[in-house]
Scaffold this motif. Structure first.
Motif, short mmCIF file in Angstrom:
data_model
loop_
_atom_site.label_atom_id
_atom_site.label_comp_id
_atom_site.label_asym_id
_atom_site.label_seq_id
_atom_site.Cartn_x
_atom_site.Cartn_y
_atom_site.Cartn_z
N MET A 82 0.82 -1.23 0.00
CA MET A 82 0.00 0.00 0.00
C MET A 82 0.84 1.27 0.00
SD MET A 82 -3.37 -0.62 2.34
CE MET A 82 -2.55 -1.16 3.82
N TYR A 83 1.89 1.32 0.81
CA TYR A 83 2.60 2.58 1.03
C TYR A 83 4.03 2.62 0.49
CZ TYR A 83 -1.28 3.11 4.23
OH TYR A 83 -2.53 3.16 4.78
N ARG A 84 4.64 1.50 0.20
CA ARG A 84 6.02 1.41 -0.29
C ARG A 84 7.00 2.21 0.58
NH1 ARG A 84 6.45 -2.55 -4.32
NH2 ARG A 84 4.55 -2.44 -5.51
N PRO A 85 7.03 1.94 1.91
CA PRO A 85 7.97 2.67 2.78
C PRO A 85 9.40 2.19 2.53
CG PRO A 85 6.85 0.99 4.04
CD PRO A 85 6.24 0.98 2.66
N SER A 86 10.35 2.96 3.06
CA SER A 86 11.75 2.57 2.89
C SER A 86 12.04 1.31 3.70
CB SER A 86 12.66 3.71 3.35
OG SER A 86 12.58 3.86 4.75
N ALA A 87 13.10 0.64 3.31
CA ALA A 87 13.48 -0.59 4.01
C ALA A 87 13.83 -0.32 5.48
CB ALA A 87 14.65 -1.25 3.30
N MET A 88 14.48 0.80 5.73
CA MET A 88 14.88 1.12 7.11
C MET A 88 13.66 1.39 7.99
SD MET A 88 17.29 1.21 9.20
CE MET A 88 18.76 1.19 8.22
N SER A 89 12.67 2.11 7.48
CA SER A 89 11.48 2.38 8.29
C SER A 89 10.69 1.10 8.55
CB SER A 89 10.60 3.44 7.62
OG SER A 89 10.10 2.96 6.40
N MET A 90 10.65 0.20 7.59
CA MET A 90 9.97 -1.08 7.81
C MET A 90 10.73 -1.93 8.82
SD MET A 90 8.27 -2.23 4.24
CE MET A 90 7.54 -3.64 5.00
N PHE A 94 8.64 -2.69 12.14
CA PHE A 94 8.21 -4.07 12.37
C PHE A 94 9.09 -4.78 13.39
CE2 PHE A 94 5.70 -3.31 8.64
CZ PHE A 94 4.53 -4.02 8.93
N GLY A 95 10.35 -4.41 13.47
CA GLY A 95 11.21 -4.98 14.50
C GLY A 95 10.75 -4.58 15.89
N LEU A 96 10.49 -3.30 16.05
CA LEU A 96 9.99 -2.80 17.33
C LEU A 96 8.61 -3.38 17.65
CD1 LEU A 96 10.94 -0.86 19.52
CD2 LEU A 96 9.69 0.95 18.35
N GLY A 97 7.77 -3.45 16.66
CA GLY A 97 6.43 -4.03 16.87
C GLY A 97 6.49 -5.49 17.28
N ALA A 98 7.39 -6.26 16.66
CA ALA A 98 7.53 -7.68 17.01
C ALA A 98 8.04 -7.86 18.44
CB ALA A 98 8.46 -8.38 16.02
N VAL A 99 8.99 -7.03 18.85
CA VAL A 99 9.53 -7.12 20.21
C VAL A 99 8.46 -6.77 21.23
CG1 VAL A 99 11.17 -6.09 21.82
CG2 VAL A 99 11.93 -6.77 19.55
N VAL A 100 7.74 -5.67 21.01
CA VAL A 100 6.71 -5.23 21.95
C VAL A 100 5.58 -6.26 22.03
CG1 VAL A 100 4.92 -3.48 22.34
CG2 VAL A 100 7.24 -2.78 21.77
N LEU A 101 5.13 -6.75 20.90
CA LEU A 101 4.06 -7.75 20.88
C LEU A 101 4.49 -9.04 21.57
CD1 LEU A 101 1.16 -8.22 19.97
CD2 LEU A 101 2.05 -9.02 17.78
N SER A 102 5.73 -9.45 21.36
CA SER A 102 6.24 -10.65 22.01
C SER A 102 6.29 -10.48 23.53
CB SER A 102 7.64 -11.00 21.50
OG SER A 102 7.60 -11.32 20.14
N LEU A 103 6.75 -9.32 23.98
CA LEU A 103 6.84 -9.07 25.43
C LEU A 103 5.46 -8.99 26.07
CD1 LEU A 103 9.76 -6.50 25.57
CD2 LEU A 103 9.80 -8.88 26.30
N LEU A 104 4.47 -8.53 25.33
CA LEU A 104 3.11 -8.47 25.86
C LEU A 104 2.44 -9.84 25.88
CD1 LEU A 104 1.78 -5.20 24.20
CD2 LEU A 104 2.33 -5.56 26.60
N LEU A 105 2.67 -10.65 24.86
CA LEU A 105 2.00 -11.94 24.76
C LEU A 105 2.60 -13.04 25.63
CD1 LEU A 105 1.22 -12.27 20.94
CD2 LEU A 105 -0.39 -11.92 22.80
#
Length: 137
Positions: A82-90, A94-105
Motif C-alpha cells: 500500500m505505502y512502499r515505505p523505505s526498508a529502514m522504516s519497515m 516491524f522490529g519494534l512491533g515484534a519485540v513489543v508484541l512478544s513481550l506483551l503476549l
C-alpha cells in the motif's frame, strides 16, 4: 457408590486458562500467578494452591513466536504494497512491533499454559505423584 471428592471434580479449562492468562491463580482467580515477569510463585497466597508443579518450559515461547510471525508477515506485506515505505522504516517499525508484541503476549500465554495444566491435572496438579520405583497401573 463412593461420594465425589472436591479434588476429583471437573475443572473448567476455559476459566482456568483465562485466569492464568490474566496472571491470576487458576484455582481461585484471586492470588497472583507470577512473582515477576515470568517467574511463577511456588503457591497461591490466597488459596494455598501449589503452583510449582507447572512445566510450561518452551511452549509459551514457541506459541508467541508463531503468533507474532503470523500476525506480522501479512501485515508487513500489506503495508509494503500500500505505502512502499523505505526498508529502514519497515525494519525499525516491524522490529519494534515484534519485540513489543512478544513481550506483551509471552506472560499471558505462559499463564494460559499453566491454567490448562492445572485444569487437566497435569504434572502433579491434583494427583499424588508415584514414588520412584513404584509401578503405575
Amino acid at each position: 457408590m463412593s461420594p465425589v471428592r472436591a479434588e476429583d471434580s471437573e475443572r473448567s479449562i476455559k476459566q482456568s486458562m483465562i485466569r492464568g492468562a490474566l496472571g491470576r491463580c487458576p484455582a481461585c482467580g484471586q492470588g497472583r500467578l507470577f512473582q515477576g515477569y515470568l517467574k511463577v510463585n511456588a503457591s497461591c497466597a490466597h488459596c494455598g494452591e501449589e503452583l510449582h508443579h507447572q512445566r510450561a518450559d518452551d511452549g509459551p515461547a514457541y506459541l508467541t513466536i508463531l503468533l507474532v510471525s503470523h500476525l506480522g508477515a501479512p501485515l508487513l506485506l500489506a503495508i509494503y504494497m500500500m505505502y512502499r515505505p523505505s526498508a529502514m522504516s519497515m525494519l525499525i517499525g516491524f522490529g519494534l512491533g515484534a519485540v513489543v508484541l512478544s513481550l506483551l503476549l509471552l506472560p499471558r500465554i505462559k499463564g494460559g499454559f499453566i491454567g490448562f495444566q492445572w485444569a487437566r491435572r497435569m504434572h502433579g496438579f491434583g494427583h499424588e505423584t508415584p514414588a520412584l520405583g513404584a509401578s503405575i497401573p
